[in-house]
Write a protein that holds these residues in place. Structure first.
Motif, mmCIF file in Angstrom:
data_model
loop_
_atom_site.group_PDB
_atom_site.id
_atom_site.type_symbol
_atom_site.label_atom_id
_atom_site.label_comp_id
_atom_site.label_asym_id
_atom_site.label_seq_id
_atom_site.Cartn_x
_atom_site.Cartn_y
_atom_site.Cartn_z
ATOM 1 N N THR A 140 40.143 38.099 50.449
ATOM 2 C CA THR A 140 41.519 38.313 50.032
ATOM 3 C C THR A 140 41.600 39.130 48.747
ATOM 4 O OG1 THR A 140 43.600 37.237 49.498
ATOM 5 C CG2 THR A 140 41.617 36.204 48.650
ATOM 6 N N VAL A 141 42.755 39.777 48.545
ATOM 7 C CA VAL A 141 42.991 40.481 47.283
ATOM 8 C C VAL A 141 44.237 39.916 46.601
ATOM 9 C CG1 VAL A 141 41.827 42.626 47.837
ATOM 10 C CG2 VAL A 141 44.207 42.308 48.540
ATOM 11 N N GLN A 142 44.711 38.754 47.083
ATOM 12 C CA GLN A 142 45.904 38.177 46.468
ATOM 13 C C GLN A 142 45.526 37.029 45.537
ATOM 14 O OE1 GLN A 142 47.556 37.259 50.201
ATOM 15 N NE2 GLN A 142 49.000 38.978 50.165
ATOM 16 N N TYR A 181 42.105 35.703 31.379
ATOM 17 C CA TYR A 181 43.470 36.189 31.572
ATOM 18 C C TYR A 181 44.441 35.590 30.555
ATOM 19 C CZ TYR A 181 48.000 36.864 33.874
ATOM 20 O OH TYR A 181 49.294 37.175 34.147
ATOM 21 N N LYS A 182 44.387 34.256 30.356
ATOM 22 C CA LYS A 182 45.386 33.622 29.496
ATOM 23 C C LYS A 182 45.067 33.759 28.009
ATOM 24 C CE LYS A 182 48.363 31.799 32.409
ATOM 25 N NZ LYS A 182 49.819 31.857 32.311
ATOM 26 N N ASP A 198 45.447 43.426 34.982
ATOM 27 C CA ASP A 198 46.149 43.454 36.270
ATOM 28 C C ASP A 198 45.377 42.612 37.303
ATOM 29 O OD1 ASP A 198 43.988 44.970 37.004
ATOM 30 O OD2 ASP A 198 45.067 46.865 37.056
ATOM 31 N N VAL A 199 46.020 42.439 38.466
ATOM 32 C CA VAL A 199 45.469 41.544 39.482
ATOM 33 C C VAL A 199 44.047 41.932 39.880
ATOM 34 C CG1 VAL A 199 45.712 40.836 41.884
ATOM 35 C CG2 VAL A 199 47.706 40.899 40.398
ATOM 36 N N ARG A 200 43.843 43.243 40.057
ATOM 37 C CA ARG A 200 42.541 43.696 40.519
ATOM 38 C C ARG A 200 41.444 43.303 39.533
ATOM 39 N NH1 ARG A 200 40.766 48.560 39.682
ATOM 40 N NH2 ARG A 200 38.708 48.755 40.621
ATOM 41 N N ARG A 207 35.107 37.127 40.413
ATOM 42 C CA ARG A 207 33.949 37.206 41.315
ATOM 43 C C ARG A 207 32.649 37.414 40.552
ATOM 44 N NH1 ARG A 207 37.923 40.264 45.122
ATOM 45 N NH2 ARG A 207 38.413 38.509 46.468
ATOM 46 N N VAL A 208 32.722 38.247 39.518
ATOM 47 C CA VAL A 208 31.509 38.464 38.722
ATOM 48 C C VAL A 208 31.067 37.138 38.101
ATOM 49 C CG1 VAL A 208 30.602 39.572 36.655
ATOM 50 C CG2 VAL A 208 31.998 40.880 38.262
#
Lengths: 85, 613
Positions: B66-68, B461-462, B469-471, B478-479
């Motif tokens: 998924t990419v979401q 992120y926080k 961004d999402v990507r 994943r890394v």
């Protein structure tokens, strides 16, 4: 008392009842392990049975009952979830 | 990169999909049985079992890519109640539950069975105190709740710290277990087995995050439960102990007590063991099977408390309830989780009983206790397990007859060897290996994902880069997944701890740092940020300090009130509660917006809190 507060009061007492039953089956029973083991159930010594199966079953039934009742409480105060939420 | 495993029609088809899968797996078992009767070697069958199941999981992992963000962190919040229960059960039942638990009961008796009550009773706390409210909150991770409820980067960071410590303690044990199984059944060295295990684990989770882990965990649950129950029922029926062992082994339990009285439960001294050359890690029966040791109530209860409270604080379990479609399904899903866990947990004492009676009853053909040692040494399976140092015989009294205290074996052997001892076909041993692998993999996946998500969502992120961004966020996630897995595998390959010591510690770490900050966050509006920080750090440090003080591997001091290194969470959580209450009351009460947030999370209806903000 607002509707929200009344709902929370009822939810709280429901939680306390649930945890009291939980406390009985997880702690109180095993305070008396030695004396319980002199009686038997299904041919197993009772304390052995409770730790192998009995209390575990009680927890499952307790959570199903707890969720059912909590859903009723939520409905009663109009806080039940709609499909389109 | 469109993916097929989502949406309404997929969810509606789930029972059919997994029904077909289960049927296919049973056909595969039958096929292996046919191959075995046609002379295919045991080793090949074991390899087929591992390869086939791991390939299926990898396929599911790939289909769930998924990419979401929503799909990656919380499986799109569309996992139905019962299936989430199955996934949680697989997430929960680790290599230790599957491989070591029956052996622990076999040697540890009644006190050890406090783990059974502890690892199930905790779900009552999850269902009544936490799961529905965290679901309503709409967070992605457990630190996400702490960070939003109390406000601020510092408290979020403290929660991440506890999460990483607790989960990482746990995950090395899982990777260790995958390595043990892979090396035994693929015939490769343990150090390589660990990396094979890791690659299999990452194949499931890397592309699809929580969504992929969810659907592989359901598949893994089906494999592990079949692998556990089939031998239990088969042995019980084969020896005529009862059609339904759970209800019918009363006579065998009392027969074991008779045999214990007949042969006597003798404790060997450390000098004796050393002189006889008994390999490390092997155990012998010296604890009664069903009797309650005198004055053991506190020992039992304190262990049960730690495991229960720890259960309710473990992030990889709590985050499973973020994936359900509604608050009420989160709550019901806890009940289903416990039901699916019960199927295995209630079978573990039965397996221990069956395994013990078939070994120690001299009147049974499989019994070895009370027989002549030279005869026992010629039994095929005894030879095999002694050769790999998993079993041992020492004739202490030189009478040539095997006594209870003269037969040694590793606890894991109870699950791994009982099918063989009872004369079941090898296909069952292959199945058990696949089951153990599924149990260890599913838990490792949940844990690695919990750590990587907390680091990528909460830390990166926080706190570090809120503009990502999402990507970028998903690539970071994943890394981190790969890095954490590799780190775990590296530590596991150094073989630092036995499986169970580390597992119990994870529960104690989690309860020391997270239980009260989570529960009071929902149930006590007056709890403040400063209180939470004091509670998390104070609990964690006092618990860890006490662990160092009592653990045999560290300072090895005499425990207070029998609170030993498996139970240090009692100290940590108590300190955490006191600090949290005192500091909260000493600081200014939370602002109106925070109080409103707590009010909203207590009501099931309406939008989630984070979505609103």
């Amino acid at each position: 008392m607002s509707n929200k507060d009344a709902h929370w009061e009822k939810t709280k007492s429901h939680m306390i009842v649930t945890l009291a039953i939980w406390f009985f089956f997880s702690i109180v029973v095993f305070l008396f392990g030695e004396s319980l083991n002199t009686s038997s159930f299904l041919g197993y010594p009772l304390a052995y049975y409770m730790t192998a199966q009995g209390s575990l079953l009680a927890f499952i039934i307790l959570i199903f009952w707890m969720s059912g009742k909590q859903e009723d409480i939520d409905e009663e105060f109009g806080f039940g979830e709609r499909e389109d939420d | 990169m469109a993916s097929s495993l989502q949406g309404k029609s997929f969810v509606q088809n789930l029972p059919k999909i997994y029904g077909t899968y289960t049927g296919g797996f049973i056909l595969f078992i039958l096929l292996m049985a046919v191959l075995e009767s046609n002379g295919v070697s045991a080793k090949t069958i074991g390899q087929f079992f591992l390869a086939f199941t791991i390939l299926i999981y990898a396929l599911i992992g790939w289909l769930s890519r998924t990419v979401q963000v929503d799909a990656y962190y919380v499986a799109g919040r569309e996992v139905p109640t019962v299936f989430n229960g199955m996934a949680t059960a697989a997430d929960w039942m680790s290599g230790a539950s599957f491989v070591a638990m029956a052996g622990g009961i076999y040697f540890g008796g009644y006190i050890y069975m406090a783990f059974l009550v502890g690892w199930t009773g905790g779900y009552v706390l999850v269902a009544s105190l936490l799961a529905p409210y965290l679901r309503k909150f709409g967070c992605y991770t457990v630190p996400d709740f702490i960070g939003t409820r109390y406000g601020g980067s510092l408290v979020r960071f403290c929660a991440v710290l506890v999460l990483v410590l607790a989960s990482f303690t746990y995950v090395t044990a899982q990777i260790n277990a995958t390595g043990t199984i892979a090396s035994r059944f693929l015939g490769i060295p343990f150090e390589q087995g660990v990396w094979v295990g890791l690659i299999s684990i990452l194949l499931c989770s890397m592309l699809g995050g929580m969504r992929a882990v969810t659907w592989t965990q359901v598949a893994q649950y089906i494999v592990l439960i079949i692998a556990y129950l089939l031998p239990v029922f088969w042995i019980s029926n084969k020896f005529g102990f009862g059609v339904f062992p759970h209800l019918q082994l009363g006579a065998e339990v009392s027969r074991i007590a008779e045999i214990e009285a007949e042969f006597g439960l003798v404790k060997n001294t450390a000098e004796q063991l050393k002189a006889a050359g008994v390999p490390g890690g092997l155990a012998y029966i010296s604890t009664p099977h069903s009797a309650v040791p005198a004055g053991s109530a506190w020992k039992y209860i304190s262990l049960a408390i730690c495991m229960m409270v720890g259960t309710a604080s473990l992030p990889h379990i709590l985050m499973r309830y973020f994936t359900t479609p509604s608050v009420k399904s989160a709550r019901k899903s806890v009940a289903w989780s416990l039901f699916f866990i019960f199927l295995l947990y209630s079978s573990a004492p039965m397996l221990a009983t069956l395994s013990k009676i078939s070994l120690i009853d001299p009147t049974l053909s499989t019994g070895i206790i009370g027989k002549s040692i030279s005869d026992v040494q010629n039994i095929e399976w005894v030879k095999n397990w002694i050769a790999v140092k998993q079993a041992y015989i020492a004739d202490f009294n030189n009478d040539g007859i095997l006594q209870l205290n003269e037969w040694f074996m590793r606890g894991d052997v109870v699950v791994l060897a009982t099918p063989e001892v009872a004369g079941l076909p090898y296909v069952i041993s292959g199945l058990v290996a696949a089951g153990g692998m599924a149990a260890a993999m599913s838990t490792a996946d949940g844990l690695i994902l919990a750590i990587a998500n907390a680091l990528s969502h909460d830390l990166y992120y926080k706190i570090i880069n809120p503009k990502a961004d999402v990507r970028k966020r998903l690539i970071t996630a994943r890394v981190l997944l790969v890095v954490i897995g590799a780190l775990g595998a590296f530590i596991a390959s150094m073989r630092l701890t036995g499986i169970l010591g580390a597992v119990a510690w994870a529960f104690d770490f989690a309860m020391s740092g997270l239980f009260f900050p989570l529960v009071l966050g929902v149930w006590w509006k007056r709890a403040t940020r400063e209180g939470a920080i004091a509670g998390i750090l104070g609990g964690l440090f006092s618990g860890t300090a006490y662990l160092v003080y009592v653990a045999p591997a560290f300072m090895n001091n005499t425990p207070w009130l029998q609170i030993d290194h498996l139970r240090f969470g009692i100290i940590g959580a108590s300190v955490s509660l006191i600090l949290m209450v005192v500091v909260s009351l000493a600081t200014k009460e939370p602002d109106a917006a925070t109080q409103k947030m707590v009010d909203d999370c207590r009501v099931p209806a309406g939008k989630t809190i984070i979505a609103k903000a």
